[in-house]
Design an enzyme around this catalytic site. Structure first.
Site, PDB file in Angstrom:
ATOM      1  N   CYS A 155       0.975  -1.225  -0.092  1.00  0.00           N
ATOM      2  CA  CYS A 155       0.291  -0.200   0.363  1.00  0.00           C
ATOM      3  C   CYS A 155       1.189   1.305  -0.116  1.00  0.00           C
ATOM      4  O   CYS A 155       0.444   2.152  -0.018  1.00  0.00           O
ATOM      5  CB  CYS A 155      -1.035   0.319   1.417  1.00  0.00           C
TER       6      CYS A 155
HETATM    7  N1  COA Z   1     -19.935  -9.646   8.671  1.00  0.00           N
HETATM    8  C1  COA Z   1     -20.411  -8.823   9.729  1.00  0.00           C
HETATM    9  N2  COA Z   1     -19.738  -9.759  10.979  1.00  0.00           N
HETATM   10  C2  COA Z   1     -17.902  -9.566  10.288  1.00  0.00           C
HETATM   11  C3  COA Z   1     -17.661  -9.716   9.364  1.00  0.00           C
HETATM   12  C4  COA Z   1     -18.586  -9.220   8.357  1.00  0.00           C
HETATM   13  N3  COA Z   1     -18.183  -9.055   6.830  1.00  0.00           N
HETATM   14  N4  COA Z   1     -16.860 -10.090   8.857  1.00  0.00           N
HETATM   15  C5  COA Z   1     -15.362  -9.771  10.222  1.00  0.00           C
HETATM   16  N5  COA Z   1     -16.948 -10.438  10.708  1.00  0.00           N
HETATM   17  C6  COA Z   1     -17.148 -10.239  12.667  1.00  0.00           C
HETATM   18  C7  COA Z   1     -16.005 -10.887  12.675  1.00  0.00           C
HETATM   19  O1  COA Z   1     -16.676 -12.291  12.591  1.00  0.00           O
HETATM   20  C8  COA Z   1     -16.136 -10.960  13.955  1.00  0.00           C
HETATM   21  O2  COA Z   1     -17.193 -11.758  15.133  1.00  0.00           O
HETATM   22  P1  COA Z   1     -16.549 -12.065  16.964  1.00  0.00           P
HETATM   23  O3  COA Z   1     -16.872 -11.554  17.167  1.00  0.00           O
HETATM   24  O4  COA Z   1     -18.141 -13.308  16.398  1.00  0.00           O
HETATM   25  O5  COA Z   1     -15.330 -12.967  16.357  1.00  0.00           O
HETATM   26  C9  COA Z   1     -16.321  -9.078  14.844  1.00  0.00           C
HETATM   27  O6  COA Z   1     -17.181  -9.189  12.904  1.00  0.00           O
HETATM   28  C10 COA Z   1     -14.922  -8.662  14.873  1.00  0.00           C
HETATM   29  O7  COA Z   1     -14.313  -8.919  13.233  1.00  0.00           O
HETATM   30  P2  COA Z   1     -13.115  -7.433  13.288  1.00  0.00           P
HETATM   31  O8  COA Z   1     -12.279  -8.898  12.545  1.00  0.00           O
HETATM   32  O9  COA Z   1     -12.048  -8.106  14.585  1.00  0.00           O
HETATM   33  O10 COA Z   1     -13.430  -6.818  12.955  1.00  0.00           O
HETATM   34  P3  COA Z   1     -13.147  -5.407  13.134  1.00  0.00           P
HETATM   35  O11 COA Z   1     -13.492  -4.196  13.802  1.00  0.00           O
HETATM   36  O12 COA Z   1     -11.381  -4.940  13.720  1.00  0.00           O
HETATM   37  O13 COA Z   1     -12.445  -4.552  11.548  1.00  0.00           O
HETATM   38  C11 COA Z   1     -11.017  -4.463   9.921  1.00  0.00           C
HETATM   39  C12 COA Z   1     -12.024  -5.846  10.423  1.00  0.00           C
HETATM   40  C13 COA Z   1     -10.121  -4.901   8.066  1.00  0.00           C
HETATM   41  C14 COA Z   1     -12.302  -3.639   9.454  1.00  0.00           C
HETATM   42  C15 COA Z   1     -10.454  -3.512  10.834  1.00  0.00           C
HETATM   43  O14 COA Z   1      -9.406  -4.147  11.244  1.00  0.00           O
HETATM   44  C16 COA Z   1      -9.507  -2.759   9.884  1.00  0.00           C
HETATM   45  O15 COA Z   1      -9.796  -2.071   9.344  1.00  0.00           O
HETATM   46  N6  COA Z   1      -8.300  -3.119   9.599  1.00  0.00           N
HETATM   47  C17 COA Z   1      -7.083  -1.768   9.400  1.00  0.00           C
HETATM   48  C18 COA Z   1      -6.488  -2.731   8.668  1.00  0.00           C
HETATM   49  C19 COA Z   1      -6.051  -2.587   7.183  1.00  0.00           C
HETATM   50  O16 COA Z   1      -7.670  -2.311   6.997  1.00  0.00           O
HETATM   51  N7  COA Z   1      -5.249  -3.015   6.486  1.00  0.00           N
HETATM   52  C20 COA Z   1      -4.875  -2.768   5.454  1.00  0.00           C
HETATM   53  C21 COA Z   1      -3.937  -2.348   4.302  1.00  0.00           C
HETATM   54  S1  COA Z   1      -3.707  -0.995   5.645  1.00  0.00           S
END
Ligand code: COA
Length: 375
Positions: A155
């Site tokens: 990225c």
């Molecule tokens: N729809 C519904 N629920 C979902 C889902 C979806 N599409 N994707 C994940 N979930 C659920 C997970 O299974 C998890 O459930 P659980 O609590 O029962 O285990 C819950 O939602 C939380 O998941 P998590 O992965 O911890 O979510 P998050 O709040 O961390 O959000 C991202 C995920 C990817 C949006 C976030 O971590 C993020 O943007 N990180 C930055 C990293 C990034 O994007 N990097 C790219 C390069 S810089």
């Protein structure tokens, strides 16, 4: 020799996919997968997959839609990847084609032509082949001179490319350089899993950099300085590569696509980015209050808000850290450049801004820009 950004270009794919449409396709794919693996799931040898929801995606990421190079393949639950007809060696490759489109716009905005360019850097997360360099194909298609090469810092590729181009101009090895980021993220995104399927979108950006002594009073953004940092992490990873065919042992198919520990990335990368930007400004004897705009990498709205708050010491005012990820999703290295492309015209001469990328590696790039010329 100093240099400035004199033009940017943006290629946007023809096809948009809103969250609801993507989620509907994902639900069908998950139902089919669970049915196909029902026996393993019942025996505890596999975990049932869960469906995605639009509301969760918007809440967790701020993403509402994305563009893709081809839509029917991505949305087909039995395929979940674009259809790209194989091209012959005599045809322009896909990445070269979108690079040329973005580069032409950047050149036109700067009042230049392909032959005026003597360095072409194709800087992106994924290249469709190891060689010949896509950049050399683009150089040829544009009628540019000099040299060309590809580089990949995930990225952060565009900001690392801008530093390389600025260094080439500073050392006199180039007069005008293009940094192009053809991101076809739909080729490496895992549309089968709900934690990944919504993250990415396709786009291509181009940035033209020129020596400032050849610009007279033309409007441009001088590159005052750049700052890069890397720190190894496997939290964002893609193991697709030329040694896959030689590896003894089984890899899970997911390992050959983008994957990440999103939570950890969020936690670890935000402070690193804020620290790099603040250090960069301090070295330039500037305070954050003097920065009018933050063109940040576009992965997650929460990440951008947190980084902007950490840098500015307060909530960003509307437009201070422009957001394009709601429309484009994460376009990898193109994201911060799209933010710049769309949101720079209102700045006045003398205004300062920071173009900043971050991502796999980890890698972080910061480019300090000052507007020159007409207000
Ligand atoms: N729809 C519904 N629920 C979902 C889902 C979806 N599409 N994707 C994940 N979930 C659920 C997970 O299974 C998890 O459930 P659980 O609590 O029962 O285990 C819950 O939602 C939380 O998941 P998590 O992965 O911890 O979510 P998050 O709040 O961390 O959000 C991202 C995920 C990817 C949006 C976030 O971590 C993020 O943007 N990180 C930055 C990293 C990034 O994007 N990097 C790219 C390069 S810089």
């Amino acid at each position: 020799m100093k240099c400035a950004i004199t033009g940017t270009g943006l290629w946007v794919p023809r096809y948009a996919i809103g969250n609801e449409e993507l989620v509907a396709s994902h639900r069908r794919a998950v139902a089919a997968w669970n049915e196909e693996h029902a026996a393993e799931i019942a025996a505890g040898r596999a975990e049932a997959r869960d469906p995605s929801t639009d509301a969760w995606i918007v809440r967790a990421s701020g993403i509402r839609s994305r563009y893709v190079i081809e839509k029917t393949g991505v949305l087909d639950p039995a395929r979940l990847r674009p259809h790209l007809p194989l091209r012959g060696e005599q045809e322009l490759s896909v990445q070269a084609e979108i690079s040329v489109a973005a580069a032409r716009e950047a050149l036109e905005r700067a009042g230049r032509e392909g032959r005026d360019v003597d360095a072409v850097l194709v800087a992106c997360s994924n290249l469709q082949r190891p060689y010949p360099a896509v950049a050399i194909e683009v150089q040829d298609a544009l009628g540019a001179g000099g040299f060309a090469y590809d580089l990949n810092v995930a990225c952060s590729s565009a900001t690392f490319g801008i530093q390389a181009a600025a260094d080439a101009i500073a050392s006199g090895r180039a007069r005008r350089a293009l940094v192009i980021s053809p991101e076809i993220t739909s080729g490496h995104n895992n549309f089968a899993l709900r934690e990944y399927h919504f993250i990415f979108g396709d786009a291509c950006t181009a940035v033209l950099l020129e020596r400032t002594d050849e610009l007279a009073g033309r409007e441009s953004f001088e590159v005052l300085s750049t700052r890069l940092a890397t720190r190894f992490s496997s939290n964002i990873r893609n193991d697709f590569g030329f040694l896959n065919r030689a590896e003894d042992g089984e890899r899970a198919p997911e390992e050959l696509l983008f994957r990440q520990n999103g939570r950890q990335v969020f936690r670890e990368v935000c402070p690193l980015v804020a620290e790099l930007i603040l250090g960069h400004l301090a070295d330039e004897k500037l305070s954050p209050a003097e920065v009018r705009r933050l063109w940040l990498h576009q992965a997650n709205l929460g990440m951008n808000e947190l980084i902007a708050r950490s840098v500015l010491g307060r909530d960003p005012k509307p437009g201070e850290a422009p957001v394009i990820l709601d429309e484009f999703a994460n376009t990898s290295s193109a994201g911060s450049v799209i933010a710049f492309h769309r949101h720079h015209a209102d700045l006045a001469p003398g205004d300062l801004g920071i173009l900043c990328s971050f991502g796999a590696g980890y890698s972080i790039g910061s480019v300090l820009l000052r507007k020159r010329g007409r207000g």
